[in-house]
Scaffold this active site. Structure first.
Site: not given
Length: 496
Positions: A191, A301
């Site tokens: 996705k 991150c």
């Protein structure tokens, strides 16, 4: 395989009408949604807005392919298809780079590294690893009840994998999941991130048109509806979920997957610290602190967003970092001299700005930056001092070009501040080698840079401690995330 590609084809508009890949076919959805060029704020193109039915069809195709196609057991086919995919990525590298710049805001330098060229190298790495990886391990004989039994372990594919990725490094995140999953023999439903769907759909088109990967082995969908992702995390036909994104979303995915006890890989947030020891090269540390923090506008991150400095050298180091921030060229990512591009969206820029404003209201000092720039979603490199180690700005991910400076008293104090976080993804330390290494070993993180060392490579496991995630991506460990071990035993005769 087709001899043509649709990467640059215009089906309505420059980047409109990208299609999803479901069961070997490039398909449309009933609706589309817009994706913006973050450097201009203008509509770049449109992506299919997958429905729940589309997600269910993708899962069903992956399940069927895993159970019936032979993909899971045919190592030679997997190697050949990965080679084809790698070659297609190389052949279309420049087109992919242009699209990555337009949709993600990536600079040319980033495309030459973690945004594109390094992800392409990941596919080759797993192709090569699969050739030599020991999928069978002989355990020898064991005596039991007067007989000998021969035992061995076979490693087989985990099954149907749902892969859900974030927007910031879409090629890296997609290929670091697809390549090892396919090498292991899994089938995949990938996705795309809603903010950067076009580049992920372009990867799907290469798979469909330039490889012999059987229908259903790779399915790629895009959509803005969170319920589409929920289908992937709850379906009983999905055996494993691999997710990269925020820690709150990771917790929700882990909870959703628990009902069917799926295998879960999570690569989540970070609030990493860079520690400058008092015997460090302050100039080198300041360059690292400044320029690494504004890499991809701080949307990473693992970036070291907390800078820990010796109290008595605080002002000197802050001034060096401020000077380096002043040298950062930001703006149009298509300009090869640009170092920092835009944030992904106006919403993200507003979030960053609000966090900076709250930090200042709570007592932090704004040394430089803290400004919105346009057109597009730019935010100036921002440096904050007088930051409470327990404050929001020192504890929560900002995901923008914002560096906070925290003073410490001695090495033990620095270690305590660095470990004062729910996260444990990365870190850095500058100082004499032995002392720096000793400090690094005390920090609870999955990766660590010493004096600017680069740990990020296709063969290096990447992941975090604590609430930065579960498992490791890349390296042999990344392949093993997608494998299950099955132990066999057969009697071979009486004990002599």
């Amino acid at each position: 395989m087709s001899e043509t590609s649709t990467i640059t084809a215009e089906r309505g508009s420059a980047n409109a009408d990208r299609r999803m890949l479901i069961d070997g076919q490039l398909v449309d959805a009933a609706h589309t949604f817009a994706t913006l060029n973050p450097a201009t704020g203008e509509v770049l193109g449109y992506a299919p807005d997958a429905s729940i039915a589309d997600a269910e069809a993708a899962v069903a195709a992956a399940r069927r392919a895993f159970d019936t196609s032979g993909w899971a057991t045919d190592v030679a086919l997997r190697i050949r298809c990965l080679e084809q995919f790698h070659q297609a990525l190389l052949d279309h590298r420049d087109e992919l780079a242009a699209l990555t710049t337009a949709e993600v805001g990536a600079t040319a330098a980033l495309n030459q590294g973690a945004q594109l060229d390094q992800p392409i190298a990941i596919v080759k790495y797993y192709t090569d690893l699969l050739r030599d990886y020991p999928l069978t391990e002989d355990l020898g004989n064991v005596e039991s009840r007067g007989a000998l039994h021969h035992r061995w372990v076979e490693k087989e594919a985990a099954g149907v994998v749902a892969a859900i990725i974030a927007y910031n490094y879409p090629n890296q995140l997609a290929l670091a999941k697809l390549a090892p999953a396919l090498a292991a023999g899994c089938t995949v439903v990938l996705k795309a991130a809603p903010d950067t769907p076009l580049i992920t759909l372009a990867l799907a088109e290469l798979i469909a048109e330039h490889t012999d990967i059987p229908a259903g082995v790779v399915n790629v969908i895009s959509g803005a509806d969170p319920q589409v992702g929920a289908v992937l995390t709850t379906s009983p036909d999905v055996d494993m979920v691999t997710f990269t994104g925020s820690t709150p979303t990771g917790r929700a995915i882990m909870s959703a997957a628990s009902a069917t006890l799926k295998k879960v890989f999570l690569e989540l947030g970070g609030k990493s610290a860079a520690i400058v020891l008092d015997d460090a090269d302050f100039g080198m540390a300041a360059v690292f602190a400044a320029f690494s923090m504004v890499t991809h506008a701080g949307q990473g991150c693992a970036l070291t967003s907390r800078l820990l400095v010796p109290r008595r050298h605080h002002d000197e180091i802050v001034e060096l970092v401020k000077t380096n921030f002043g040298h950062v060229r930001f703006g149009d990512p298509t300009d090869p001299t640009t170092y920092m591009g835009p944030l992904i969206s106006e919403k993200q820029r507003d979030k960053v700005d609000a966090m900076v404003r709250r930090a200042v209201a709570a007592g932090a000092t704004l040394v430089t930056g803290g400004e919105k720039k346009g057109p597009g979603f730019f935010y100036t490199p921002t440096l904050l001092t007088d930051v409470d180690p327990d404050s929001e700005i020192a504890q929560e991910e900002v995901f923008g070009p914002v560096l906070v400076v925290i003073a410490y008293d001695d090495d033990d104090h620095a270690v305590a501040i660095a470990n004062n976080s729910i996260y444990g993804l990365s870190g850095a330390v500058f100082g004499s080698q032995d002392r720096a290494l000793a400090v690094a070993r005390r920090i609870r993180t999955g990766t660590f840079s010493i004096n600017g060392g680069n740990y990020f490579s296709p063969d290096s496991p990447f992941g975090g401690f604590k609430q930065s995630g579960i498992g490791r991506e890349m390296g042999a460990a990344g392949l093993e995330e997608f494998l299950e071990a099955k132990t066999f035993a057969v009697p071979v005769g009486p004990v002599e």
